[in-house]
Motif scaffolding. Sequence first.
Motif, PDB file in Angstrom:
ATOM      1  N   GLY A 224       0.820  -1.209   0.000  1.00  0.00           N
ATOM      2  CA  GLY A 224       0.000   0.000   0.000  1.00  0.00           C
ATOM      3  C   GLY A 224       0.850   1.253   0.000  1.00  0.00           C
ATOM      4  O   GLY A 224       0.546   2.230  -0.691  1.00  0.00           O
ATOM      5  N   THR A 259      -3.977  -1.436   2.011  1.00  0.00           N
ATOM      6  CA  THR A 259      -3.316  -2.402   1.135  1.00  0.00           C
ATOM      7  C   THR A 259      -3.233  -1.814  -0.264  1.00  0.00           C
ATOM      8  O   THR A 259      -3.766  -0.727  -0.533  1.00  0.00           O
ATOM      9  CB  THR A 259      -4.103  -3.715   1.096  1.00  0.00           C
ATOM     10  OG1 THR A 259      -5.392  -3.459   0.508  1.00  0.00           O
ATOM     11  CG2 THR A 259      -4.300  -4.281   2.507  1.00  0.00           C
ATOM     12  N   ALA A 263      -5.583   1.136  -1.657  1.00  0.00           N
ATOM     13  CA  ALA A 263      -4.971   2.362  -2.159  1.00  0.00           C
ATOM     14  C   ALA A 263      -5.422   2.664  -3.580  1.00  0.00           C
ATOM     15  O   ALA A 263      -5.746   3.812  -3.912  1.00  0.00           O
ATOM     16  CB  ALA A 263      -3.445   2.252  -2.098  1.00  0.00           C
TER      17      ALA A 263
END
Length: 370
Positions: A224, A259, A263
């Motif tokens: 992420g 994550t 994102a």
Amino acid sequence: MHEDEWGESSGAPPAEDAGQQEELSPHQSSGEQEIEASLRPRKLADFVGQPRVREQLKLVLHGALGRGEQPDHVLFAGPPGLGKTSLAMILASELSASIRVTSGPALERPGDLAAMLSNLTAGDVLFIDEIHRMARPAEEMLYLAMEDYRVDVVVGKGPGATSIPLDIAPFTLVGATTRSGSLTGPLRDRFGFTANMEFYEPSELGEVIRRSAGILGVRLREDGAHEIARRCRGTPRIANRLLRRVRDYAEVRSDGTVTVEVARAALEVYDVDELGLDRLDRAVLGALARSFNGGPVGISTLAVAVGEEQSTIEEVCEPYLVRAGMLARTPRGRVATAAAWQHLGLVPPANAFGVGTAPPEEAEPTLFEE
């Protein structure tokens, strides 16, 4: 906030070039300002990126401290959001000095500057953000203050005017500018050290994001952080802004963990594409490609086409678009490159800049040439 770190009159740190934090707004709550201020590094060792500038600044500071002298005046130059204000705050902290903060547009009259200079104590740091926007009379007063720690205050007008010399305490001036070319030669030459800030690499932005996530209490996975870092346009301020928006998405529509999937979904909601281009960037490229057949087109015409101020296009969009190889600046105007056409999902014409041709500098003038 401690006076020995920020100075009595600094209040909340200014936002024009906050570096590793998002820009502050006068409409933000005090809680938001405290959160953003907490993201600002307080020591040179904690500052991420700009290794060349950090090493140079360390030598300047430690050399002066070792000699027991006041450090030379320092100028930080570079695009917005790269850490100029953060470094100014760090400089004062490293010197254990108070910092007084103002901005170029606020210094309209010599008296404004004289009042600020006369209130300095020995060893203080005076930080002037956007120093290239100072009024010329105030700038000329600053010359003598920087060199001789003295200002001449003129009392009265006309033949009866009297100049009164006023000694001021030794101080270090720290200037920040996003347009170093707009500084006059006499002012630029009076700075003993000029630091030119550069855009950040994705690995450095990843470090900024991980540090900020720890401060904000964001659960962040490595994938992420990498996804956010590669869309930040090389700018820590944008990195922190996107992290906060992705955090909101993760808390509202997921389990709170950032994550790579979260994102990507969040940044799609906020109109940030794979290369970090936002709505305005795509509007500029779209106008160039669709309305002007790739250019060249003058900057004022382009600004009208997208409904933005010319200065916004020049200072916000152009630096990254040029760096990303999607826009070229030629003597006759802006030109969309082949990469820009492809990013928009369009087929570049045979004469597009970047398809085996040079910029159209010698072509006949067009209707949109400035």
